[in-house]
Each structure stands twice: as structure tokens, then as C-alpha cells.
Design a protein around this motif. Structure first.
Motif, PDB file in Angstrom:
ATOM      1  N   ASP A  43     -29.635  -7.439 -23.595  1.00 18.40           N
ATOM      2  CA  ASP A  43     -28.812  -7.238 -22.412  1.00 18.40           C
ATOM      3  C   ASP A  43     -27.442  -6.694 -22.789  1.00 18.40           C
ATOM      4  N   LEU A  44     -26.767  -7.342 -23.746  1.00 13.25           N
ATOM      5  CA  LEU A  44     -25.421  -6.931 -24.128  1.00 13.25           C
ATOM      6  C   LEU A  44     -25.419  -5.658 -24.965  1.00 13.25           C
ATOM      7  N   GLY A  45     -26.530  -5.384 -25.662  1.00 16.93           N
ATOM      8  CA  GLY A  45     -26.583  -4.202 -26.508  1.00 16.93           C
ATOM      9  C   GLY A  45     -26.515  -2.903 -25.738  1.00 16.93           C
ATOM     10  N   THR A  46     -26.801  -2.946 -24.443  1.00 16.34           N
ATOM     11  CA  THR A  46     -26.733  -1.735 -23.624  1.00 16.34           C
ATOM     12  C   THR A  46     -25.393  -1.611 -22.901  1.00 16.34           C
ATOM     13  N   THR A  47     -24.462  -2.518 -23.157  1.00 13.46           N
ATOM     14  CA  THR A  47     -23.147  -2.454 -22.529  1.00 13.46           C
ATOM     15  C   THR A  47     -22.187  -1.672 -23.419  1.00 13.46           C
ATOM     16  N   SER A  48     -20.932  -1.574 -22.981  1.00 13.10           N
ATOM     17  CA  SER A  48     -19.939  -0.783 -23.704  1.00 13.10           C
ATOM     18  C   SER A  48     -19.056  -1.633 -24.609  1.00 13.10           C
ATOM     19  N   TYR A  49     -19.353  -2.931 -24.765  1.00 11.70           N
ATOM     20  CA  TYR A  49     -18.492  -3.789 -25.575  1.00 11.70           C
ATOM     21  C   TYR A  49     -18.337  -3.259 -27.004  1.00 11.70           C
ATOM     22  N   LEU A  50     -19.457  -2.889 -27.625  1.00 16.21           N
ATOM     23  CA  LEU A  50     -19.398  -2.452 -29.026  1.00 16.21           C
ATOM     24  C   LEU A  50     -18.567  -1.188 -29.167  1.00 16.21           C
ATOM     25  N   ASP A  51     -18.820  -0.232 -28.303  1.00 17.63           N
ATOM     26  CA  ASP A  51     -18.071   1.016 -28.344  1.00 17.63           C
ATOM     27  C   ASP A  51     -16.579   0.762 -28.126  1.00 17.63           C
ATOM     28  N   MET A  52     -16.260  -0.145 -27.225  1.00 15.37           N
ATOM     29  CA  MET A  52     -14.868  -0.459 -26.927  1.00 15.37           C
ATOM     30  C   MET A  52     -14.176  -1.079 -28.140  1.00 15.37           C
ATOM     31  N   LEU A  53     -14.887  -1.975 -28.813  1.00 19.37           N
ATOM     32  CA  LEU A  53     -14.307  -2.637 -29.981  1.00 19.37           C
ATOM     33  C   LEU A  53     -14.183  -1.692 -31.172  1.00 19.37           C
ATOM     34  N   ASN A  54     -14.933  -0.596 -31.155  1.00 16.01           N
ATOM     35  CA  ASN A  54     -14.812   0.417 -32.204  1.00 16.01           C
ATOM     36  C   ASN A  54     -13.771   1.487 -31.862  1.00 16.01           C
ATOM     37  N   ASP A  55     -13.108   1.344 -30.717  1.00 13.24           N
ATOM     38  CA  ASP A  55     -12.067   2.289 -30.305  1.00 13.24           C
ATOM     39  C   ASP A  55     -10.751   1.861 -30.970  1.00 13.24           C
ATOM     40  N   ASN A  56     -10.478   2.427 -32.120  1.00 11.30           N
ATOM     41  CA  ASN A  56      -9.328   1.994 -32.918  1.00 11.30           C
ATOM     42  C   ASN A  56      -8.002   2.214 -32.197  1.00 11.30           C
ATOM     43  N   TRP A  57      -7.890   3.330 -31.471  1.00 12.83           N
ATOM     44  CA  TRP A  57      -6.622   3.597 -30.793  1.00 12.83           C
ATOM     45  C   TRP A  57      -6.384   2.588 -29.683  1.00 12.83           C
ATOM     46  N   ARG A  58      -7.411   2.244 -28.941  1.00 12.47           N
ATOM     47  CA  ARG A  58      -7.281   1.222 -27.907  1.00 12.47           C
ATOM     48  C   ARG A  58      -6.841  -0.102 -28.514  1.00 12.47           C
ATOM     49  N   ASN A  59      -7.513  -0.518 -29.584  1.00 16.42           N
ATOM     50  CA  ASN A  59      -7.199  -1.800 -30.215  1.00 16.42           C
ATOM     51  C   ASN A  59      -5.759  -1.829 -30.723  1.00 16.42           C
ATOM     52  N   LYS A  60      -5.346  -0.729 -31.365  1.00 12.86           N
ATOM     53  CA  LYS A  60      -3.985  -0.658 -31.907  1.00 12.86           C
ATOM     54  C   LYS A  60      -2.951  -0.663 -30.793  1.00 12.86           C
ATOM     55  N   ALA A  61      -3.217   0.101 -29.720  1.00 18.27           N
ATOM     56  CA  ALA A  61      -2.261   0.172 -28.614  1.00 18.27           C
ATOM     57  C   ALA A  61      -2.072  -1.198 -27.971  1.00 18.27           C
ATOM     58  N   TYR A  62      -3.157  -1.925 -27.746  1.00 12.68           N
ATOM     59  CA  TYR A  62      -3.048  -3.266 -27.171  1.00 12.68           C
ATOM     60  C   TYR A  62      -2.309  -4.209 -28.121  1.00 12.68           C
ATOM     61  N   ARG A  63      -2.605  -4.109 -29.410  1.00 11.83           N
ATOM     62  CA  ARG A  63      -1.947  -5.001 -30.373  1.00 11.83           C
ATOM     63  C   ARG A  63      -0.441  -4.753 -30.405  1.00 11.83           C
ATOM     64  N   LEU A  64      -0.045  -3.469 -30.427  1.00 10.42           N
ATOM     65  CA  LEU A  64       1.382  -3.143 -30.446  1.00 10.42           C
ATOM     66  C   LEU A  64       2.074  -3.634 -29.175  1.00 10.42           C
ATOM     67  N   ALA A  65       1.415  -3.432 -28.024  1.00  7.30           N
ATOM     68  CA  ALA A  65       2.025  -3.838 -26.759  1.00  7.30           C
ATOM     69  C   ALA A  65       2.097  -5.359 -26.632  1.00  7.30           C
ATOM     70  N   ILE A  66       1.075  -6.054 -27.074  1.00  4.76           N
ATOM     71  CA  ILE A  66       1.087  -7.526 -27.015  1.00  4.76           C
ATOM     72  C   ILE A  66       2.150  -8.085 -27.951  1.00  4.76           C
ATOM     73  N   ASP A  67       2.274  -7.511 -29.133  1.00  4.09           N
ATOM     74  CA  ASP A  67       3.311  -7.972 -30.070  1.00  4.09           C
ATOM     75  C   ASP A  67       4.709  -7.769 -29.485  1.00  4.09           C
ATOM     76  N   LYS A  68       4.915  -6.703 -28.708  1.00  6.05           N
ATOM     77  CA  LYS A  68       6.216  -6.454 -28.094  1.00  6.05           C
ATOM     78  C   LYS A  68       6.474  -7.366 -26.892  1.00  6.05           C
ATOM     79  N   THR A  69       5.392  -7.773 -26.203  1.00 12.92           N
ATOM     80  CA  THR A  69       5.535  -8.505 -24.944  1.00 12.92           C
ATOM     81  C   THR A  69       5.519 -10.017 -25.135  1.00 12.92           C
TER      82      THR A  69
END
Length: 706
Positions: A43-69
Motif C-alpha cells: 500500500d505505502l510502496g505506491t505512495t510518494s513518501y519515498l520520493d519525497m524523502l529522497n528530495d534533498n532540496w526539500r529536506n534541506k530547505a525544511y531543515r534550514l527553515a526549522i533551525d531558523k524558526t
């Protein structure tokens, strides 16, 4: 749901080949060392979770913004927490002590997630990363949370990632409304801070074919009209934005405007349920507006220094501040809104007026030119209207496909007198084609997905196509219970399918072998000289370089300092797997998968004989590489042999962009060379075997590089 160490849940399971569905019990436990049950994995293997977690720019952008906030201990709420990545980032930024917090302590990160399989995985990941004392996981929808019951106080900071390709489709607006009303302090901090949607007017024949069947079939010579002029739009696509990777369309699109801003949504304040924008756009060229292409830009921090954009690469240079690193990802695409009919004709430098409307979950458009008084807007439905996917509309618009189908039906019918014909799938083309070609035929319809809607539609086009509705019969009896009594005492002379099943757009190609299963169930009422269309199916294969897709489905390890390796099994990781694990086969439009390159010849791996009852079968082939490169996997599809005797074939392969192919990604990419070149340390070919299990409807692929 029971409480305690062992959790049980019900999950809806559907077998597209048999057409049967059931609710099954999925057992699970909170033992952090165990993997989640296989049924949840699928069920979960057909979702976008894996692709999202492999999106390095997304992960970095959220980490930088959370560290600032998140700069001090406070209450942080993560809505739609998924694997808990953002929650763990917030806990780390907050610097919560490792000691157990008092129950009334307001220095907490609350991870809210409603989907139980994801909650179970999140708990494992939080435990694996030593965050179980810092992150509180709650298995509820955010609008079910109560301050003083589920959480001790209103949250000071909201972190969230509840965005789809359109931005609003995952319920961003109602979620933010409830959060501001019930769960957040006044003037909270948020990550992201705001989102802005942008648009572009484009001309594209490829996009036009995906919605305007009426004007496309006017030029066709087969005499069949699925959208008669007097009933337009009896068959259409839904008036909505469609997610689509548009990088590959750069050479096929003619831009007719500069990018323009549409809506702005601020996460830090309560959004409105409804909004409208009137935008005046200066056309940059003469042409016909066939679609509005849109994307969005996230501003993650309040200061406006951290951005993420879903714009296509060829647009990002126009929005340099928002470009990110330009990596391909599948979880967020661009969106296409089709301008009805032939589109809006415009001249260079003409003023075009766009009226954009957003509801709680979607965005739509009306547009008109300065010198044209009539608005181009979405068509209203009528009682006979059918809505199909854009890809299916494009198939029915395709002259070659229609010619091949009509030719195969014509060849079968010319040998039969007053035949009883049986349409076993959801094809709305075959019934009028048969009635058009053979005036003495009777057509019985199964329509497993369309049912009465499809039958009413055929009634509405009967007069235009010059056949009597009395020649059609919709069968209400389940296929296993059909007898010769249901077919009016006559055995079936012609059994046909495209094959096409309504709602199967996101399945692997061989799931359309449901056609074979249905044909087998009807064995007892088939005539001795019955004609079957298609008569055969050929499973085809090609080795390909798919670097972007492989990277997006790669196994997870460290993500911004957090170990996610425990998620690989349940999320269906494909690349960099341990040797004992096998990657799943997944459906994709290969043409939308970023960089691609065919490295081998295209070969038939296995054949299915539909003239005989369904059975397990297998096939082997030696695939030789014709180009040098890096092989990331194999692409598989089915060529449908409509008429075996005369070689009438339609293909669902990579050249045809209206069908998804099956993709088997390798655990480790392999360097390959043209088989005509002789390098002892390189791979020249791959020996493959495919095994189809008719009982489980599963396809197993085995391969060995040589």
C-alpha cells in the motif's frame, strides 16, 4: 481499534485482474525491530513518501527553515507528520533535554498523523533516532485534536507538509483554518511561511488532444462519433488541474505569456475558504491558448531567504531566486488546466483576462481576450456526460489507434452472420464500432466500471452513429453466473476488449489481463468459432538508463542527520537494497521520468494466448545492449495483438505517452556496452525470464547480466 502492544486494522484490498475486493485484517505490533506487514508495504510502496524523502532540496530547505524558526523551547505541532522527519528536526532545533518531560510541560513536539501504517512506521523511526522522549506521536486527524485532552496547550509553531502538486488538494486550507481556530496561539510561527502559485499560458497540440475529442475526431474518417456536435460535451475530462511533468514538453509547448502570479497563501494566518483573482496578461505571441500551466513557490522562512519551487526547469531561470537545485522529483509536478474546446485564439500583445477561483481544495480558471466578449470556461455536465482521464480522451482522438481497432473488428465480423458480440471491458468505442460495421450484430456489454453511466452514454450517441439502442444490452448478472439464458439463447461469436477498465489508470500494464480472466469465465458460452479481440498479448521489455527515477526510489539512509533505513521495506525502496531484498515493479509514464535513454533492443519476453483459457505462463529472452551507458532498470509493457492473422497491433510502450509502463529498477546501476564492442569487464547483454502466475495475477521478473 484495539489498544495495547498488538494493533489490528482493516485495509481495503482490490485485485484489478479478478475485479474482486475485500476488507482484510492487517496485524501489527509496536516492536520497533520488526518491519511492517507486507500488505501495508504494498500500500505505502505506491505512495510518494519515498520520493519525497529522497528530495534533498526539500529536506534541506525544511531543515534550514526549522533551525531558523524553532529557536527556543516551546510547543511545536507537526500536522501530517508522515515519517516524523520534520518533528525530529524541530525537536533537535529546540534542544529538548533527554530526560522525560513532565506531563504538563509545554516544551513538546506533537506529531499528528491520521494514517495508521504511517504512524506505526513513524514510531519505529522516532525510536531508532532516540527521539521517543522528545516527540509525541498522535494517531488522529488534526481536526480531531483537543487542547487539554490530546495536547496540553496551543502550539507556538506549526510545521507541516500537506501540499500536493496543485498545492490545495491535500486539504491545506481547512487544515490551516482548524489549526488557527483550535490548535495554535495567536500570531504563530509557521514553516512554511507562505506559498505563491504562478501560471503560464501555453499552446500545445499534445495537451489539446487530451481533452477536446469532439474537434479532434471531426477529421477522422472511420465515421464513428463519440462526441456528436449536438451533444458536445457528452464525453469530457473533469474541469480540474492535472499533475504532469512538463520538463519533457519544452519543445512541444509554445509559451504565449510571461509567468504571472495567481494566488498567495500565508500559513501564519487563517486562510479564506474561497478566493478570486482577476489577472490581466499580455500575450507574448500569436497563437491559441490550449492550457494554463501552473506551479507554486514555497517561502519557508519569514525573512524570505529559503525557497522551494515546483516550476519546470525551463521556467526556473525566470524565477532565479526560487530555483532550488533543479533536481527531478515525482512527488510534486506541475499542473495543467485545459482550456475547453480548441482553446482561446490570441494575437501578440493582446490583453488576456484570467479569472482564477480557489475553493478549499482546488483552483480553476476562466479566461477571455480583450477583443472577444465570450469567456472560455468549463463545460457544464448533462445527464449523459461521461468523464474520462485525459490520456483516455487522447487515445480515442488518435487516428492510428482507431484505425487499428476498426480494422481488427472489421476482419472478425466479415466472416459472421448476425453475430452476438460481447464487450467484456469498459470500452465505449467498441460498441458503436461494431454496430457501425455490422448492421445485423447484437452487442452485449459488461461495463464493469462504467455500468449504467456508460450505457446511458451509448444511448445518447446512438442516433448520430445510426444504430438502434435495441441492439445493445447491458448485462446485470455477475460474470461467473452468466448463462446462455442471459445471452438470449445464443453463444458469443465475437468477444472484444481494448482492453480498458475504468479507474485502472494507475495500475501496472498487465493488470489489464483482467480481460483474459473474464474471457476464461465466459468459456462455457463461447461459440466454437468465436473470435477474440485481442487474440494475443506480448510482454515487451527494454533496458533503460533512468537516473532521475532511480535516485527518487533509492533506499533511505541518513536524511538531514536522521536514520531512515527502517523505512525502506515498507516504502518500497528500489535502489541500494541489501542483497536479500527485491525491489517492486511500479507503474510510471516513462516519458515523464526525467532523463531517460534506451540502452537495448526491444524484445518480446512472453506471450499470452487469449484464444485459450487463462493459465500460468513464462518466457525467456536474451536482451542485447545496443548503446553504452548506465542501466538503472527495465521497462515493460504489453503490445496487444488485435488480429493475429493480419498482424494488427497496438502498443502501450514508451513511444505511446497515454499508457503507463511497468518499471523494474535495479538495486545497483550496471555499466553496459554495445554488444558489438568487446570489453571483457563490461556487460553486453542480460538474460531475462518472466513468470506470470494466473492464480495470484503477479508477474515475477528474473534477470542475470552476462
Amino acid at each position: 481499534m484495539s489498544s495495547g502492544s498488538n494493533e489490528r486494522m482493516f485495509q481495503f484490498k482490490y485485485d484489478p485482474v479478478t475485479g474482486m475486493s475485500e476488507w482484510v485484517v492487517v496485524e501489527g505490533d509496536d516492536n520497533h525491530d520488526n518491519v511492517v506487514q507486507p500488505s501495508s508495504t504494498i500500500d505505502l510502496g505506491t505512495t510518494s513518501y519515498l520520493d519525497m524523502l529522497n528530495d534533498n532540496w526539500r529536506n534541506k530547505a525544511y531543515r534550514l527553515a526549522i533551525d531558523k524558526t524553532v529557536t527556543r523551547p516551546c510547543c511545536v505541532l507537526d500536522i501530517g507528520a508522515g515519517t516524523g522527519l520534520l518533528s525530529m528536526m524541530a525537536a533537535r532545533a529546540m534542544g529538548i533535554a533527554d530526560c522525560t518531560l513532565a506531563s504538563g510541560d509545554k516544551r513538546r513536539v506533537i506529531a499528528c498523523e491520521s494514517y495508521l501504517p504511517m504512524v506505526k512506521l513513524m514510531r519505529k523511526l522516532v525510536h531508532r533516532n532516540g527521539m521517543e522522549r522528545k516527540v509525541t506521536v498522535i494517531n488522529k486527524r488534526s481536526d480531531e485534536l483537543k487542547v487539554g485532552v490530546d495536547i496540553n496547550s496551543r502550539a507556538h509553531i506549526l510545521v507541516s507538509e500537506i501540499l500536493d502538486s496543485e498545492l490545495l488538494g491535500e486539504g491545506l486550507i481547512p487544515t490551516l483554518q482548524n489549526a488557527h481556530d483550535e490548535l495554535l496561539v495567536e500570531n504563530p510561527k509557521t514553516v512554511p511561511y507562505r506559498a505563491i502559485t504562478y501560471g503560464l499560458l501555453v499552446e500545445s497540440r499534445f495537451l489539446w488532444r487530451q481533452h477536446d475529442l469532439h474537434n479532434n475526431e471531426v477529421c477522422l474518417l472511420d465515421g464513428i462519433r463519440l462526441v456528436p456536435t449536438e451533444l458536445n460535451p457528452v464525453l469530457n475530462v473533469k474541469a480540474q488541474q492535472y499533475p504532469m511533468h512538463c520538463d519533457s514538453l519544452e519543445e512541444e509547448l509554445k509559451t504565449l505569456s510571461e509567468p504571472f502570479k495567481i494566488f498567495e497563501f500565508d500559513f501564519w494566518k487563517r486562510p479564506d475558504s474561497h478566493g478570486e483573482a482577476q489577472i490581466c496578461i499580455k500575450s507574448t505571441s500569436t497563437g491559441r491558448v490550449n492550457a494554463v500551466l501552473s506551479w507554486w513557490v514555497l517561502q519557508l522562512d519569514q525573512e524570505g531567504t529559503i525557497f522551494y519551487s515546483t516550476a519546470p526547469k525551463w521556467i526556473k531561470h525566470l524565477q532565479a531566486d526560487f530555483s532550488g537545485d533543479g533536481e527531478w522529483c515525482d512527488h510534486w509536478k506541475q499542473c495543467v488546466w485545459f482550456v475547453p474546446g480548441k482553446g482561446l485564439s490570441v494575437s501578440k500583445d493582446e490583453d488576456i483576462h484570467l479569472h482564477a477561483i480557489h475553493s478549499e481544495i482546488s483552483i480553476s480558471y476562466n479566461l477571455w481576450a480583450e477583443n472577444q466578449g465570450t469567456k472560455i470556461h468549463s463545460n457544464h455536465s448533462n445527464e449523459f456526460q461521461l468523464t474520462l482521464s485525459p490520456e483516455k480522451i487522447a487515445v480515442y482522438s488518435d487516428d492510428y489507434w482507431r484505425h487499428q481497432v476498426v480494422l481488427a473488428v472489421h476482419n472478425a465480423l466479415r466472416r459472421k452472420d448476425s453475430p452476438l458480440c460481447f464487450v467484456v471491458d469498459d470500452s465505449i468505442f467498441l460498441a458503436p464500432a461494431i454496430a457501425h460495421l455490422c448492421k445485423s450484430s447484437r452487442v452485449m456489454l459488461l461495463f464493469p466500471g462504467l455500468r449504467e453511466r456508460g450505457f446511458r452514454y451509448l444511448h445518447s450517441i446512438a442516433d448520430t452513429n445510426q444504430f438502434s439502442v435495441d441492439r445493445l444490452k447491458l448485462l446485470d448478472t455477475q460474470i461467473d453466473c452468466l448463462t446462455i439464458h442471459d445471452t438470449d439463447g445464443k453463444k458469443i461469436d465475437l468477444l472484444v476488449g481494448e482492453p480498458y477498465y475504468y479507474g485502472f489508470d494507475n495500475y501496472l500494464p498487465w493488470k489489464n489481463l483482467r480481460f483474459w480472466k473474464e474471457r476464461t469465465r465466459l468459456e462455457r458460452i463461447l461459440s466454437k468459432d468465436v473470435s477474440i479481440i485481442p487474440g494475443r498479448g506480448r510482454l515487451r521489455v527494454c533496458a533503460m538508463s533512468l537516473p532521475d527515477l532511480w535516485k527518487s526510489r533509492c533506499s533511505l539512509a541518513d536524511i538531514e542527520g536522521f536514520d531512515h533505513s527502517v523505512a525502506n521495506n515498507i516504502l518500497g525502496a528500489c535502489g541500494n537494497l541489501p542483497s536479500r531484498e527485491e525491489s517492486p515493479m511500479l507503474p510510471f509514464f516513462v516519458w515523464q521520468c526525467g532523463g531517460t535513454k534506451e540502452l537495448s533492443e526491444r524484445l518480446t519476453l512472453m506471450e499470452f494466448d487469449f484464444t485459450k483459457p487463462m493459465s500460468s505462463c513464462s518466457g525467456k529472452a536474451k536482451v542485447r545492449f545496443t548503446k553504452n551507458g548506465t542501466c538503472h532498470g527495465f521497462v515493460l509493457w504489453i503490445d496487444w495483438v488485435l488480429d493475429v492473422e493480419n498482424g494488427v497491433v497496438v502498443s502501450s510502450g514508451p513511444d505511446n505517452r497515454y499508457w503507463k509502463q511497468g518499471v523494474k529498477l535495479l538495486k545497483t546501476p550496471v555499466t553496459v556496452t554495445n554488444h558489438d564492442q568487446h570489453y571483457s569487464d563490461e556487460h553486453h547483454s542480460v538474460e531475462m525470464e518472466a513468470i506470470f502466475d494466473s492464480t495470484s495475477s503477479n508477474l515475477i521478473l528474473q534477470y542475470d547480466f552476462v
